[in-house]
Design a protein around this motif. Structure first.
Motif, PDB file in Angstrom:
ATOM      1  N   PRO A 251      35.250  40.915  43.009  1.00 26.29           N
ATOM      2  CA  PRO A 251      35.588  42.166  42.309  1.00 26.29           C
ATOM      3  C   PRO A 251      36.338  41.845  41.016  1.00 26.29           C
ATOM      4  O   PRO A 251      37.556  42.033  40.897  1.00 26.29           O
ATOM      5  N   HIS A 252      35.625  41.311  40.073  1.00 27.90           N
ATOM      6  CA  HIS A 252      36.205  40.839  38.823  1.00 27.90           C
ATOM      7  C   HIS A 252      35.179  41.099  37.726  1.00 27.90           C
ATOM      8  O   HIS A 252      34.068  40.580  37.779  1.00 27.90           O
ATOM      9  N   PHE A 253      35.567  41.886  36.747  1.00 24.95           N
ATOM     10  CA  PHE A 253      34.647  42.194  35.641  1.00 24.95           C
ATOM     11  C   PHE A 253      35.322  41.841  34.319  1.00 24.95           C
ATOM     12  O   PHE A 253      36.530  42.016  34.161  1.00 24.95           O
ATOM     13  N   HIS A 254      34.512  41.353  33.420  1.00 26.93           N
ATOM     14  CA  HIS A 254      34.988  41.010  32.085  1.00 26.93           C
ATOM     15  C   HIS A 254      34.035  41.722  31.129  1.00 26.93           C
ATOM     16  O   HIS A 254      32.852  41.378  31.050  1.00 26.93           O
ATOM     17  N   HIS A 376      44.447  38.297  50.305  1.00 29.07           N
ATOM     18  CA  HIS A 376      43.256  37.837  49.569  1.00 29.07           C
ATOM     19  C   HIS A 376      42.948  36.403  49.937  1.00 29.07           C
ATOM     20  O   HIS A 376      43.769  35.720  50.547  1.00 29.07           O
ATOM     21  N   LYS A 377      41.771  35.962  49.469  1.00 30.79           N
ATOM     22  CA  LYS A 377      41.412  34.552  49.633  1.00 30.79           C
ATOM     23  C   LYS A 377      41.620  33.868  48.286  1.00 30.79           C
ATOM     24  O   LYS A 377      41.082  34.329  47.275  1.00 30.79           O
ATOM     25  N   GLU A 394      39.982  36.335  44.797  1.00 36.15           N
ATOM     26  CA  GLU A 394      38.677  36.860  44.392  1.00 36.15           C
ATOM     27  C   GLU A 394      38.857  37.879  43.254  1.00 36.15           C
ATOM     28  O   GLU A 394      38.020  37.965  42.354  1.00 36.15           O
ATOM     29  N   ASN A 395      39.955  38.647  43.254  1.00 26.63           N
ATOM     30  CA  ASN A 395      40.176  39.599  42.154  1.00 26.63           C
ATOM     31  C   ASN A 395      41.076  39.006  41.070  1.00 26.63           C
ATOM     32  O   ASN A 395      41.838  39.703  40.427  1.00 26.63           O
ATOM     33  N   TYR A 396      40.952  37.745  40.869  1.00 26.54           N
ATOM     34  CA  TYR A 396      41.465  36.980  39.730  1.00 26.54           C
ATOM     35  C   TYR A 396      42.975  37.052  39.533  1.00 26.54           C
ATOM     36  O   TYR A 396      43.478  37.091  38.412  1.00 26.54           O
ATOM     37  N   ILE A 397      43.693  37.058  40.636  1.00 24.76           N
ATOM     38  CA  ILE A 397      45.153  37.012  40.554  1.00 24.76           C
ATOM     39  C   ILE A 397      45.578  35.557  40.653  1.00 24.76           C
ATOM     40  O   ILE A 397      45.096  34.821  41.531  1.00 24.76           O
TER      41      ILE A 397
END
Ligand code: SF4
Length: 432
Positions: A251-254, A376-377, A394-397
């Motif tokens: 779940p990561h959009f650029h 999260h993983k 997965e959500n870029y943290i």
């Protein structure tokens, strides 16, 4: 036919500037040269070949390339210096004139590097670039980069990329799936899909980017895929919906917005307006409330008045993104933007950039705060900073933890509790 005996015991060093695509291509070049007997030089060894893969996205990028070439030449004075990439394609004569450069290779020639060793400049018009060489390479971190597409047909008014990389073209889904499977067998856990305009995937094979996403989702050997930068008009609702239900697509959009002013978007010849962009972000946030959304913006383009900038800033303040990538406009020869007035002064550009960077920092912290208490993983990377290692969820943290080599390239469940506001990172203890 190359006589590979000539290259035995020869060593090469590689230096890459610019985007993920360039990194993927340098890695492919490295594999090609290794296959011909030229191994990568170890730290401290003097190389016989230097390969510099350049970027030309701004004037500053050109300058950095020139500096890098001179620096590398000093470190490897006897080496044969090969310069390729976008700067080489766009300004071959200029690059050839840099002291120490032996060979300038265009985009069409870079994958046949050894065929051109007796040339000084081997650059053909980019219009002739029809071939696509897919590549899947391990980046300098832990992730793999799968090059799925190259070139662009959009011609935004400020951009030289279509002149440097040619028309949009792509690999076949079946080949890309095989490459992804192989990366997984080599131990890869995460793959980032890269390209110049990846949403435009499929032009040359009669497939679509959505077809590719669905096919890759079935690759069993890979645990996580990321879609890199994708044009908002090509990020279809069906892709967002698919990612929302996928176990593998992060779940990561650029998404490049470039300006929050409709007038400026028109000057830029972008293919959407702010209302469309906002609806896209809202769609993502509705289906994937925890998604990380990175947004590109350019400040100080020709024609961007104070009023436009204020309007753009207000638009951005209201938008629920997680981070801005702020670029300062730089004049590029041959672009349509050069006909636009007025020109923004360097000081004003700097001031606008500063304001948006501040906004970005606030938004990122607020996104991180919203994630406190969630699980999260994280995929830990091999880079070490002091006694810490880092990884991304997965959500870029960004996660930091005490360095432990056993955790490298491992996906580990973490609970986000200890938020370090100053560094914008979560500190995790993996030992209870
Ligand atoms: S979409 Fe526009 S900005 Fe992006 S590479 Fe193509 S022309 Fe350049």
């Amino acid at each position: 036919m190359i006589d590979t005996h000539l290259f035995q015991d020869k060593k090469a060093v590689y230096y890459t500037l610019g985007c993920k695509l360039n990194f993927a291509e340098t890695s492919t070049l490295g594999k090609y040269l290794t296959g011909q007997g030229i191994r990568k030089a170890l730290a401290g060894e003097k190389a016989d070949f230097c390969v510099v893969n350049t970027c030309s996205v701004t004037e500053l990028a050109d300058k950095k390339c020139r500096q890098a070439i001179r620096r590398i030449k000093k470190q490897h004075p006897e080496a044969f210096m090969i310069v390729t990439g976008c700067y080489a394609q766009l300004k071959p004569e200029e690059v050839s004139g840099i002291e120490g450069v032996d060979l300038v290779l265009g985009s069409n020639q870079k994958m046949n590097l050894l065929d051109h060793l007796t040339d000084k400049i081997a650059v053909t018009p980019i219009k002739e670039a029809k071939t696509f060489i897919p590549s899947c390479s391990k980046g300098d971190r832990t992730r793999y980069f799968l090059k799925v597409q190259d070139g662009c047909d959009y011609y935004c008014s400020y951009c030289t990329i279509p002149f440097a990389r040619g028309r949009s073209r792509n690999g076949k889904i079946a080949d890309l799936v095989r490459m992804a499977e192989q990366a997984g067998r080599e131990g890869g856990k995460e793959i980032v899909l890269t390209g110049v305009n990846i949403g435009d995937f499929g032009k040359t094979t009669g497939e679509t980017f959505f077809d590719l996403v669905q096919a890759l989702d079935k690759v069993e050997t890979i645990e996580r895929f990321r879609i890199s930068s994708i044009e908002p008009n090509l990020l279809t609702d069906e892709i967002v919906e698919f990612v929302a239900h996928s176990e593998k697509f992060a779940p990561h959009f650029h998404i490049p917005l470039q300006s929050g002013s409709d007038d400026v978007l028109k000057l830029m010849r972008r293919k959407y307006n702010t209302a469309f962009f906002k609806s896209k972000i809202e769609k993502i946030k509705t289906l994937l409330p925890d998604a990380f959304i990175g947004v590109d913006v350019i400040v100080g383009v020709r024609g961007e008045t104070d009023k436009h900038f204020e309007e753009a800033k207000r638009f951005l303040e209201e938008l629920p993104f997680s981070q801005l990538h702020v670029f300062t406009y730089s004049e590029r020869p041959g672009t349509m933007a050069l006909q636009i007035e007025p020109v923004v002064s360097p000081r004003e550009k700097q001031e606008r950039s500063k304001q948006l960077l501040l906004l970005s920092g606030e938004k990122t912290k607020s996104f991180y705060r919203s994630q406190i208490g969630t699980t999260h993983k994280v995929l830990f990377e091999h880079t070490r900073r002091d006694s810490f290692m880092q990884g991304f969820t997965e959500n870029y943290i960004k996660i930091e933890s005490v360095y432990d080599p056993n955790r490298i390239n491992q996906l580990i469940d973490v609970s986000l509790e200890n938020f370090n506001e100053e560094q914008t990172t979560f500190i995790i203890s993996l030992y209870g």
